[in-house]
Design an enzyme around this catalytic site. Structure first.
Site, mmCIF file in Angstrom:
data_model
loop_
_atom_site.group_PDB
_atom_site.id
_atom_site.type_symbol
_atom_site.label_atom_id
_atom_site.label_comp_id
_atom_site.label_asym_id
_atom_site.label_seq_id
_atom_site.Cartn_x
_atom_site.Cartn_y
_atom_site.Cartn_z
ATOM 1 N N ASP A 1 -2.451 -10.431 -2.608
ATOM 2 C CA ASP A 1 -3.055 -10.000 -1.370
ATOM 3 C C ASP A 1 -4.569 -9.585 -1.726
ATOM 4 O O ASP A 1 -4.901 -9.495 -2.688
ATOM 5 C CB ASP A 1 -2.332 -8.564 -0.814
ATOM 6 C CG ASP A 1 -2.765 -8.533 0.868
ATOM 7 O OD1 ASP A 1 -2.079 -8.703 1.552
ATOM 8 O OD2 ASP A 1 -3.766 -7.605 0.615
ATOM 9 N N ASP B 1 -4.659 -12.963 3.330
ATOM 10 C CA ASP B 1 -6.004 -12.571 3.707
ATOM 11 C C ASP B 1 -6.956 -12.754 2.759
ATOM 12 O O ASP B 1 -7.876 -12.555 3.159
ATOM 13 C CB ASP B 1 -5.897 -11.029 3.983
ATOM 14 C CG ASP B 1 -5.110 -10.274 3.104
ATOM 15 O OD1 ASP B 1 -4.604 -10.698 2.109
ATOM 16 O OD2 ASP B 1 -4.943 -8.976 3.576
ATOM 17 N N HIS C 1 0.779 -1.337 0.093
ATOM 18 C CA HIS C 1 -0.022 -0.032 0.015
ATOM 19 C C HIS C 1 0.859 1.270 0.044
ATOM 20 O O HIS C 1 0.415 2.435 -0.078
ATOM 21 C CB HIS C 1 -0.898 0.057 1.255
ATOM 22 C CG HIS C 1 -2.009 -0.999 1.054
ATOM 23 N ND1 HIS C 1 -2.870 -1.208 0.083
ATOM 24 C CD2 HIS C 1 -2.269 -2.140 1.810
ATOM 25 C CE1 HIS C 1 -3.708 -2.231 0.357
ATOM 26 N NE2 HIS C 1 -3.371 -2.619 1.371
ATOM 27 N N HIS D 1 -6.276 -7.200 -0.689
ATOM 28 C CA HIS D 1 -6.524 -5.870 -0.994
ATOM 29 C C HIS D 1 -5.558 -5.319 -2.131
ATOM 30 O O HIS D 1 -4.550 -5.822 -2.552
ATOM 31 C CB HIS D 1 -6.060 -5.006 0.169
ATOM 32 C CG HIS D 1 -6.618 -5.177 1.544
ATOM 33 N ND1 HIS D 1 -6.019 -6.131 2.428
ATOM 34 C CD2 HIS D 1 -8.073 -5.107 2.066
ATOM 35 C CE1 HIS D 1 -7.052 -6.314 3.339
ATOM 36 N NE2 HIS D 1 -8.074 -5.905 3.165
HETATM 37 C C1 SP5 Z 1 -1.267 -5.178 3.734
HETATM 38 C C2 SP5 Z 1 -2.892 -5.323 4.055
HETATM 39 O O1 SP5 Z 1 -3.412 -6.248 3.976
HETATM 40 N N1 SP5 Z 1 -3.353 -4.050 4.357
HETATM 41 C C3 SP5 Z 1 -4.672 -3.808 4.798
HETATM 42 C C4 SP5 Z 1 -4.983 -2.723 5.344
HETATM 43 C C5 SP5 Z 1 -6.642 -2.822 5.740
HETATM 44 N N2 SP5 Z 1 -6.908 -1.746 6.652
HETATM 45 C C6 SP5 Z 1 -8.129 -1.562 6.856
HETATM 46 C C7 SP5 Z 1 -8.786 -2.467 7.722
HETATM 47 C C8 SP5 Z 1 -10.086 -1.848 8.522
HETATM 48 C C9 SP5 Z 1 -10.590 -2.774 9.229
HETATM 49 N N3 SP5 Z 1 -10.231 -3.106 10.647
HETATM 50 C C10 SP5 Z 1 -10.108 -4.454 10.894
HETATM 51 C C11 SP5 Z 1 -10.871 -4.599 12.229
HETATM 52 C C12 SP5 Z 1 -10.900 -6.115 12.615
HETATM 53 N N4 SP5 Z 1 -11.438 -6.436 13.721
HETATM 54 ZN ZN ZN Z 2 -4.361 -7.121 2.449
#
Ligand code: SP5
Ligand code: ZN
Length: 344
Positions: free
Chosen positions: A196, A285, A162, A198
């Site tokens: 990934d 993920d 990212h 994302h």
């Molecule tokens: C590298 C990578 O996979 N980065 C992902 C970043 C995602 N960030 C946003 C997540 C917002 C949700 N928060 C999660 C709470 C879990 N209980």
């Molecule tokens: Zn990710």
């Protein structure tokens, strides 16, 4: 002189980066990018008898980071080393316009100048850990360049995909895969396949104008998923880079069958491009039990992904990205390593 004789590179410094909480839609929740992520993978590798494949990275020259990130952003993250141990930087102001500051005047209270979300926290040791994560990727790339290995797994933590030229975010500070790709592409055309969950907005952005690095990503549809503002099929690159960026967004709870159709499509594009080198930005993920992703990949899927990549017969570096189900991350990453590195 070969720089590595082993297959799997890690850094013991990654554990120094250990944020405890992030904002999630207005509430504080435990930080999903946990410091035990790396250890859990290493433990499983050792359990299955692969101790001898593990090599700790050595420090690499900062120059390779400066080739993919602005000096001001690197210095900003470095300057946070002066924070007290107990403090962490949560960006909270994001200047759509700014007047009167040169970039070198941005201090850690103004972290939102360089950070694009509220979920990427900097502590005293973040710089050291993030630099070490990039070191593992760069050392892996050097192993390919020096031909002493044609497949290497770099256990990068914190992740990187990212992080853009001058913005960090998404638990990423320095773009490990991009630093490696930049180095490899000086020798020959390089493809990056980002698996990934994302979209890797940072990697896409860094190489958007570059025809010698082809970025392909399979990810959750950005209409419903982080990072929301990129990852659409219409993003194809610009200028000389046009046609060298491919996004394959998938919607909903994608299972193995649908996923492998997209993977075959991506691998066909990579074959057509005929790169010298391949980098896999490998996130776990996409796993069915992952708390952040909606895909439903099985355990077996990671073995199959490793096999499909190995069958490409291209010198390949895998960089670890996300994967937040820490109970299964060790198994999933080791299953992938076993086929990718042809250990079984
Ligand atoms: C590298 C990578 O996979 N980065 C992902 C970043 C995602 N960030 C946003 C997540 C917002 C949700 N928060 C999660 C709470 C879990 N209980
Ligand atoms: Zn990710």
């Amino acid at each position: 002189m070969p720089t590595c004789s082993k297959h799997i590179i890690y850094s013991a410094k990654e554990k120094l980066h250990a944020p405890d909480q992030e904002w999630n839609f207005g509430r504080m929740v435990p930080y999903p990018e946990k410091e035990i992520r790396g250890e859990t993978i290493i433990n499983e590798l050792k359990l299955r008898g692969y101790d001898s494949l593990l090599e700790e990275t050595s420090d690499q020259d900062i120059g390779y980071l400066e080739s993919v990130h602005s000096t001001e952003m690197i210095n900003h993250i470095r300057s946070c080393q002066s924070l007290p141990e107990s403090e962490a930087i949560y960006p909270h102001i994001f200047p759509y316009h700014h007047y009167g500051h040169s970039e070198s005047e941005i201090n850690y209270r103004m972290a939102g100048y360089f950070c694009f979300d509220v979920g990427t926290i900097i502590g005293k040791n973040t710089f050291v850990a993030a630099k070490a994560a990039a070191d593992t990727a760069v050392q892996g790339a050097r192993c390919l360049l020096e031909n002493d290995r044609d497949r290497v797994f770099a256990l990068c933590r914190p992740p990187g995909h990212h992080a853009d030229y001058k913005h960090y975010g998404g638990y990423c500070y320095f773009n490990n895969a991009a630093a490696a790709a930049n180095l490899l592409s000086t020798r020959g055309k390089t493809a990056i396949l980002d698996l990934d969950y994302h979209h890797g907005n940072g990697t896409q952005g860094i190489f958007y104008h570059t025809p010698t690095v082809y970025y392909i990503s399979i990810h959750g549809d950005p209409r419903e998923n982080y990072p929301y503002f990129s990852g659409f099929a219409a993003e194809k690159g610009e200028g000389l880079g046009y046609g060298h960026n491919l996004n394959l967004p998938l919607s909903g709870s994608v299972g193995d069958n649908e996923y492998f159709q997209a993977l075959d499509q991506a691998l066909q594009k990579i074959s057509d491009y005929n790169p010298y080198y391949l980098i896999i930005s490998m996130g776990f993920d996409t796993f069915v039990k992952d708390p952040l992703g909606d895909f439903k990949l099985s355990e077996e899927a990671f073995r199959r992904i490793g096999t499909r990549i190995e069958q490409m017969k291209i010198p390949t570096l895998t960089c670890l990205e996300g994967g937040y189900d820490v109970d299964d991350l060790g198994d999933n990453a080791t299953n992938y390593a076993e086929t990718f590195l042809e250990l079984t």
